[in-house]
Motif scaffolding. Structure first.
Motif, short mmCIF file in Angstrom:
data_model
loop_
_atom_site.label_atom_id
_atom_site.label_comp_id
_atom_site.label_asym_id
_atom_site.label_seq_id
_atom_site.Cartn_x
_atom_site.Cartn_y
_atom_site.Cartn_z
N ASP A 202 0.84 -0.97 -0.04
CA ASP A 202 0.14 0.07 -0.32
C ASP A 202 0.82 1.59 -0.23
O ASP A 202 0.17 2.38 -0.05
CB ASP A 202 -0.54 -0.15 1.19
CG ASP A 202 -1.96 -1.19 1.32
OD1 ASP A 202 -3.10 -0.94 -0.11
OD2 ASP A 202 -2.04 -2.08 1.75
N GLY A 203 2.04 1.52 0.14
CA GLY A 203 3.02 2.26 -0.20
C GLY A 203 4.53 1.81 0.53
O GLY A 203 4.84 0.86 1.27
N VAL A 204 5.37 2.61 0.41
CA VAL A 204 6.66 2.63 -0.14
C VAL A 204 7.65 3.02 0.64
O VAL A 204 7.34 4.96 -0.05
CB VAL A 204 7.32 1.65 -1.03
CG1 VAL A 204 8.82 1.45 -0.81
CG2 VAL A 204 6.36 1.32 -1.69
N ALA A 205 8.25 4.00 2.03
CA ALA A 205 8.71 4.43 2.46
C ALA A 205 10.16 4.39 1.22
O ALA A 205 10.58 4.14 0.94
CB ALA A 205 9.27 4.31 4.28
N GLU A 206 10.75 6.13 1.79
CA GLU A 206 11.57 6.38 0.35
C GLU A 206 13.19 5.71 1.36
O GLU A 206 13.58 5.47 1.97
CB GLU A 206 12.03 8.18 1.36
CG GLU A 206 10.73 8.96 0.09
CD GLU A 206 11.30 8.12 -1.28
OE1 GLU A 206 12.23 9.01 -1.95
OE2 GLU A 206 10.31 7.67 -2.24
N PRO A 207 14.10 5.40 0.53
CA PRO A 207 15.29 5.13 1.14
C PRO A 207 15.50 5.78 1.94
O PRO A 207 15.36 7.05 2.52
CB PRO A 207 16.27 5.40 -0.06
CG PRO A 207 15.33 5.70 -1.48
CD PRO A 207 13.99 6.01 -0.54
N ILE A 208 16.58 4.93 2.84
CA ILE A 208 17.26 7.00 4.44
C ILE A 208 17.87 7.92 3.97
O ILE A 208 17.68 8.85 4.50
CB ILE A 208 18.79 5.65 4.86
CG1 ILE A 208 17.06 4.41 5.34
CG2 ILE A 208 18.97 6.35 5.94
CD1 ILE A 208 18.26 3.06 6.00
N GLY A 209 18.59 7.84 3.11
CA GLY A 209 19.45 8.71 2.00
C GLY A 209 19.99 9.92 2.90
O GLY A 209 20.27 9.70 4.40
N ALA A 210 20.21 10.97 3.06
CA ALA A 210 21.14 12.31 3.21
C ALA A 210 20.35 12.74 4.63
O ALA A 210 20.16 14.30 4.82
CB ALA A 210 21.96 12.69 2.73
#
Length: 234
Positions: A202-210
């Motif tokens: 239903d949803g995908v969190a963004e990568p961890i990133g900066a």
């Protein structure tokens, strides 16, 4: 600064956005450390390699900062080999970026931004590894996130290992009508993150990133390693 040159070490990706995200992390880390720049080396796909950057330093003491979310082959094999190949004799290496409670808190924030709410199921999605130590690190990271969310965060893999993310999502669909979200245990965008959007969640969190907290964590790791390097040379 402690007189040791920081070098960020990342995996490498063919994704333009993924490379940009690693670049953003390096820029933010340079600002946090108060230096002009933090050069980035890659162990796969892209260059320069860590050995290339170490040779350019002409034996100026250096701290390699691996931006890996688990301590697998790249940390235990690639990085030491690159140091040996460079001939540099004053190099410290920080621990892998993950697992760490800081990352769990960032992942919780990313999940909330993606629309996750208490009561929704969570799948902890990692790239996967054939290295048992890396898989152990991933399970620790998932446990940290599960504790924060107060809900199970079962591990599923995108590329190497089982169960696969899509299979875990399908199993959830067969047993529940509730929503399910993917917590992305990836540092940057790329093919692996793209696959998560095709897994039926239903949803995908963004990568961890900066994320600023990640930048502070890397800076703290640098300072600890640099102090030890200076002490050892004294």
């Amino acid at each position: 600064m402690h007189g040791a040159a920081p070098v960020l070490v990342a995996h490498g990706t063919r994704s333009v956005r993924g490379v940009e995200m690693i670049g953003e992390l390096a820029v933010a880390l340079a600002a946090e450390l108060g230096v002009e720049r933090v050069p980035t080396a890659f162990v796969d796909v892209l260059g320069p390699a860590p050995s290339d950057l170490l040779r350019e330093l002409n034996n100026v003491p250096a701290v390699l900062i691996p931006a890996f979310l688990a301590s697998g082959y790249h940390v235990y094999q690639d990085v030491p080999r690159e140091i040996a190949d460079s001939g540099h004799d004053a190099v410290a290496v920080t621990p892998a970026l993950g697992p760490d409670p800081v990352l769990a808190r960032v992942m919780r924030s990313r999940l909330r931004d993606a629309g996750w709410r208490p009561g929704d199921a969570v799948v902890f999605a990692a790239a996967g590894s054939s290295d048992a130590r890396a898989r152990h690190d991933v399970r620790r990271a998932a446990a940290m996130l599960g504790d924060l969310l107060d809900t199970p965060a079962p591990v599923a893999y995108i590329a190497t290992g089982t169960p696969r993310v899509a299979d875990v999502i399908a199993e959830h669909r067969n047993s529940s009508t509730g929503r399910v979200f993917i917590a992305s245990y990836l540092l940057a965008h790329g093919l692996f993150h793209q696959r998560l959007h095709e897994s039926g969640a239903d949803g995908v969190a963004e990568p961890i990133g900066a994320h600023p907290a990640v930048v502070r964590l890397l800076a703290s790791r640098y300072h600890t390693a640099a102090r030890e390097l200076v002490s050892a040379a004294a």
